[in-house]
Motif scaffolding. Sequence first.
Motif, PDB file in Angstrom:
ATOM      1  N   VAL A 115      50.710  41.069  33.159  1.00 41.57           N
ATOM      2  CA  VAL A 115      49.770  40.010  34.036  1.00 41.57           C
ATOM      3  C   VAL A 115      49.845  40.860  35.657  1.00 41.57           C
ATOM      4  O   VAL A 115      48.836  40.878  36.108  1.00 41.57           O
ATOM      5  CB  VAL A 115      50.479  38.694  34.301  1.00 41.57           C
ATOM      6  CG1 VAL A 115      49.917  38.007  35.372  1.00 41.57           C
ATOM      7  CG2 VAL A 115      50.324  37.942  32.830  1.00 41.57           C
ATOM      8  N   THR A 116      50.886  41.272  35.745  1.00 38.58           N
ATOM      9  CA  THR A 116      50.936  42.321  37.380  1.00 38.58           C
ATOM     10  C   THR A 116      50.018  43.478  37.269  1.00 38.58           C
ATOM     11  O   THR A 116      49.231  43.565  38.073  1.00 38.58           O
ATOM     12  CB  THR A 116      52.461  42.819  37.520  1.00 38.58           C
ATOM     13  OG1 THR A 116      53.451  41.568  37.501  1.00 38.58           O
ATOM     14  CG2 THR A 116      52.499  43.331  38.678  1.00 38.58           C
ATOM     15  N   GLY A 117      50.115  44.145  36.096  1.00 40.21           N
ATOM     16  CA  GLY A 117      49.003  45.197  36.108  1.00 40.21           C
ATOM     17  C   GLY A 117      47.542  44.733  36.050  1.00 40.21           C
ATOM     18  O   GLY A 117      46.673  45.303  36.976  1.00 40.21           O
ATOM     19  N   ILE A 118      47.173  43.771  35.520  1.00 43.11           N
ATOM     20  CA  ILE A 118      45.853  43.311  35.563  1.00 43.11           C
ATOM     21  C   ILE A 118      45.636  42.633  36.944  1.00 43.11           C
ATOM     22  O   ILE A 118      44.535  42.807  37.463  1.00 43.11           O
ATOM     23  CB  ILE A 118      45.801  42.037  34.218  1.00 43.11           C
ATOM     24  CG1 ILE A 118      45.672  42.825  33.147  1.00 43.11           C
ATOM     25  CG2 ILE A 118      44.404  41.580  34.439  1.00 43.11           C
ATOM     26  CD1 ILE A 118      45.927  41.979  32.005  1.00 43.11           C
ATOM     27  N   THR A 119      46.360  42.018  37.308  1.00 39.85           N
ATOM     28  CA  THR A 119      46.398  41.330  38.903  1.00 39.85           C
ATOM     29  C   THR A 119      46.041  42.384  39.881  1.00 39.85           C
ATOM     30  O   THR A 119      45.332  42.242  40.763  1.00 39.85           O
ATOM     31  CB  THR A 119      47.640  40.239  39.045  1.00 39.85           C
ATOM     32  OG1 THR A 119      47.659  39.216  38.091  1.00 39.85           O
ATOM     33  CG2 THR A 119      47.603  39.881  40.558  1.00 39.85           C
ATOM     34  N   ASP A 120      46.984  43.387  39.718  1.00 42.51           N
ATOM     35  CA  ASP A 120      46.763  44.513  40.707  1.00 42.51           C
ATOM     36  C   ASP A 120      45.381  44.979  40.905  1.00 42.51           C
ATOM     37  O   ASP A 120      44.668  45.257  41.942  1.00 42.51           O
ATOM     38  CB  ASP A 120      47.847  45.457  40.614  1.00 42.51           C
ATOM     39  CG  ASP A 120      49.084  45.048  40.923  1.00 42.51           C
ATOM     40  OD1 ASP A 120      49.316  44.149  41.290  1.00 42.51           O
ATOM     41  OD2 ASP A 120      50.203  46.167  40.387  1.00 42.51           O
ATOM     42  N   GLN A 121      44.776  45.102  39.413  1.00 42.87           N
ATOM     43  CA  GLN A 121      43.556  45.626  39.349  1.00 42.87           C
ATOM     44  C   GLN A 121      42.512  44.805  39.904  1.00 42.87           C
ATOM     45  O   GLN A 121      41.367  45.170  40.711  1.00 42.87           O
ATOM     46  CB  GLN A 121      43.090  46.037  38.144  1.00 42.87           C
ATOM     47  CG  GLN A 121      43.721  47.142  37.253  1.00 42.87           C
ATOM     48  CD  GLN A 121      43.772  46.912  35.860  1.00 42.87           C
ATOM     49  OE1 GLN A 121      42.886  46.150  34.980  1.00 42.87           O
ATOM     50  NE2 GLN A 121      44.298  47.942  34.877  1.00 42.87           N
ATOM     51  N   LEU A 122      42.712  43.552  39.639  1.00 42.86           N
ATOM     52  CA  LEU A 122      41.624  42.620  40.216  1.00 42.86           C
ATOM     53  C   LEU A 122      41.889  42.478  41.684  1.00 42.86           C
ATOM     54  O   LEU A 122      40.771  42.383  42.198  1.00 42.86           O
ATOM     55  CB  LEU A 122      41.937  41.336  39.308  1.00 42.86           C
ATOM     56  CG  LEU A 122      41.614  41.312  38.034  1.00 42.86           C
ATOM     57  CD1 LEU A 122      42.072  40.097  37.227  1.00 42.86           C
ATOM     58  CD2 LEU A 122      40.082  41.467  37.446  1.00 42.86           C
ATOM     59  N   VAL A 123      43.127  42.484  42.135  1.00 43.57           N
ATOM     60  CA  VAL A 123      43.122  42.324  43.603  1.00 43.57           C
ATOM     61  C   VAL A 123      42.448  43.602  44.087  1.00 43.57           C
ATOM     62  O   VAL A 123      41.920  43.304  45.204  1.00 43.57           O
ATOM     63  CB  VAL A 123      44.647  42.389  44.180  1.00 43.57           C
ATOM     64  CG1 VAL A 123      44.660  42.826  45.467  1.00 43.57           C
ATOM     65  CG2 VAL A 123      45.202  41.044  43.830  1.00 43.57           C
ATOM     66  N   ALA A 124      42.778  44.913  43.723  1.00 44.52           N
ATOM     67  CA  ALA A 124      42.042  46.004  44.290  1.00 44.52           C
ATOM     68  C   ALA A 124      40.361  45.803  44.396  1.00 44.52           C
ATOM     69  O   ALA A 124      39.713  46.415  45.175  1.00 44.52           O
ATOM     70  CB  ALA A 124      42.435  47.054  43.426  1.00 44.52           C
ATOM     71  N   GLU A 125      39.731  45.182  43.252  1.00 48.22           N
ATOM     72  CA  GLU A 125      38.445  45.095  43.505  1.00 48.22           C
ATOM     73  C   GLU A 125      37.807  43.810  44.047  1.00 48.22           C
ATOM     74  O   GLU A 125      36.926  43.512  44.123  1.00 48.22           O
ATOM     75  CB  GLU A 125      37.819  44.668  41.777  1.00 48.22           C
ATOM     76  CG  GLU A 125      38.449  46.051  40.971  1.00 48.22           C
ATOM     77  CD  GLU A 125      38.163  45.813  39.375  1.00 48.22           C
ATOM     78  OE1 GLU A 125      37.309  45.106  39.127  1.00 48.22           O
ATOM     79  OE2 GLU A 125      38.923  46.843  38.639  1.00 48.22           O
ATOM     80  N   GLY A 126      38.895  42.899  44.632  1.00 46.21           N
ATOM     81  CA  GLY A 126      38.495  41.857  45.487  1.00 46.21           C
ATOM     82  C   GLY A 126      38.114  40.643  44.570  1.00 46.21           C
ATOM     83  O   GLY A 126      37.411  39.900  45.060  1.00 46.21           O
ATOM     84  N   LEU A 127      38.535  40.444  43.554  1.00 46.42           N
ATOM     85  CA  LEU A 127      38.269  39.611  42.186  1.00 46.42           C
ATOM     86  C   LEU A 127      39.261  38.339  42.463  1.00 46.42           C
ATOM     87  O   LEU A 127      38.849  37.094  42.168  1.00 46.42           O
ATOM     88  CB  LEU A 127      37.928  39.989  41.054  1.00 46.42           C
ATOM     89  CG  LEU A 127      36.947  40.874  40.906  1.00 46.42           C
ATOM     90  CD1 LEU A 127      36.744  41.444  39.593  1.00 46.42           C
ATOM     91  CD2 LEU A 127      35.591  40.368  41.294  1.00 46.42           C
ATOM     92  N   VAL A 128      40.489  38.706  42.891  1.00 41.54           N
ATOM     93  CA  VAL A 128      41.743  37.647  42.861  1.00 41.54           C
ATOM     94  C   VAL A 128      42.379  37.926  44.216  1.00 41.54           C
ATOM     95  O   VAL A 128      42.223  39.118  44.688  1.00 41.54           O
ATOM     96  CB  VAL A 128      42.609  37.742  41.779  1.00 41.54           C
ATOM     97  CG1 VAL A 128      41.800  37.207  40.395  1.00 41.54           C
ATOM     98  CG2 VAL A 128      43.489  38.839  41.637  1.00 41.54           C
ATOM     99  N   GLU A 129      43.138  37.018  44.747  1.00 41.34           N
ATOM    100  CA  GLU A 129      44.181  37.281  45.990  1.00 41.34           C
ATOM    101  C   GLU A 129      45.458  36.649  45.644  1.00 41.34           C
ATOM    102  O   GLU A 129      45.571  35.841  44.693  1.00 41.34           O
ATOM    103  CB  GLU A 129      43.253  36.656  47.205  1.00 41.34           C
ATOM    104  CG  GLU A 129      43.236  35.113  47.067  1.00 41.34           C
ATOM    105  CD  GLU A 129      42.342  34.595  48.405  1.00 41.34           C
ATOM    106  OE1 GLU A 129      42.384  35.366  49.234  1.00 41.34           O
ATOM    107  OE2 GLU A 129      41.966  33.511  48.245  1.00 41.34           O
ATOM    108  N   ARG A 130      46.211  37.267  46.465  1.00 38.47           N
ATOM    109  CA  ARG A 130      47.764  36.542  46.434  1.00 38.47           C
ATOM    110  C   ARG A 130      47.860  35.744  47.556  1.00 38.47           C
ATOM    111  O   ARG A 130      47.393  36.239  48.728  1.00 38.47           O
ATOM    112  CB  ARG A 130      48.708  37.816  46.334  1.00 38.47           C
ATOM    113  CG  ARG A 130      48.750  38.620  44.910  1.00 38.47           C
ATOM    114  CD  ARG A 130      49.832  39.682  45.153  1.00 38.47           C
ATOM    115  NE  ARG A 130      49.757  40.256  43.673  1.00 38.47           N
ATOM    116  CZ  ARG A 130      49.544  41.490  43.551  1.00 38.47           C
ATOM    117  NH1 ARG A 130      48.650  42.446  44.419  1.00 38.47           N
ATOM    118  NH2 ARG A 130      49.588  41.920  42.329  1.00 38.47           N
ATOM    119  N   ILE A 131      48.528  34.557  47.437  1.00 40.77           N
ATOM    120  CA  ILE A 131      48.831  34.020  48.566  1.00 40.77           C
ATOM    121  C   ILE A 131      50.299  33.323  48.367  1.00 40.77           C
ATOM    122  O   ILE A 131      50.877  33.003  47.318  1.00 40.77           O
ATOM    123  CB  ILE A 131      47.942  32.398  48.228  1.00 40.77           C
ATOM    124  CG1 ILE A 131      46.597  32.634  48.169  1.00 40.77           C
ATOM    125  CG2 ILE A 131      48.121  31.674  49.080  1.00 40.77           C
ATOM    126  CD1 ILE A 131      45.828  31.953  47.082  1.00 40.77           C
TER     127      ILE A 131
END
Length: 159
Positions: free
Chosen positions: A76-92
């Motif tokens: 999950v962390t690896g996928i999330t990191d990719q999606l954050v880098a692409e601006g598709l998800v954010e961490r709050i």
Amino acid sequence: MDIEARAHSEHPEALRLWLRMLTCSQLVEKQVRTQLRERFDTTLPRFDLMAQLERAPDGLKMNELSRRMMVTGGNVTGITDQLVAEGLVERIDVEGDRRAYRVRLTPKGRKLFNEMARQHEDWIVDAFSGLNEKEIGTLYKLLGKVKDHATQPRQETAP
């Protein structure tokens, strides 16, 4: 000789049915994976993570995402990191817990996911287009019975 043909000659009908279901599931999944890659340059795990976030507009903690997706936290962390880098998800940040954070779709991620979800639905509908509505309903009910039975606690029998 394929696996279904071997099962036909060697094993009971239930095993043949299981192998047929598995084969169909794998074929449909392969088609979906291919379409996601070709149409959206993405993967099924990324789509699945975004689908979980779509169902939770306020976001999910990483351990919740792991549990829902039935994968390890590292995946999950690896996928999330990719999606954050692409601006598709954010961490709050999670209030009151400096070590935890929630992940949620950004507006850009929500828009892309909605487009992918519409296409995904079309692909699944197409995969079952060889069946009429009544056959789909019957198959759904029968698989529901299998699911209900499989989720019932089993009694161990003494030898």
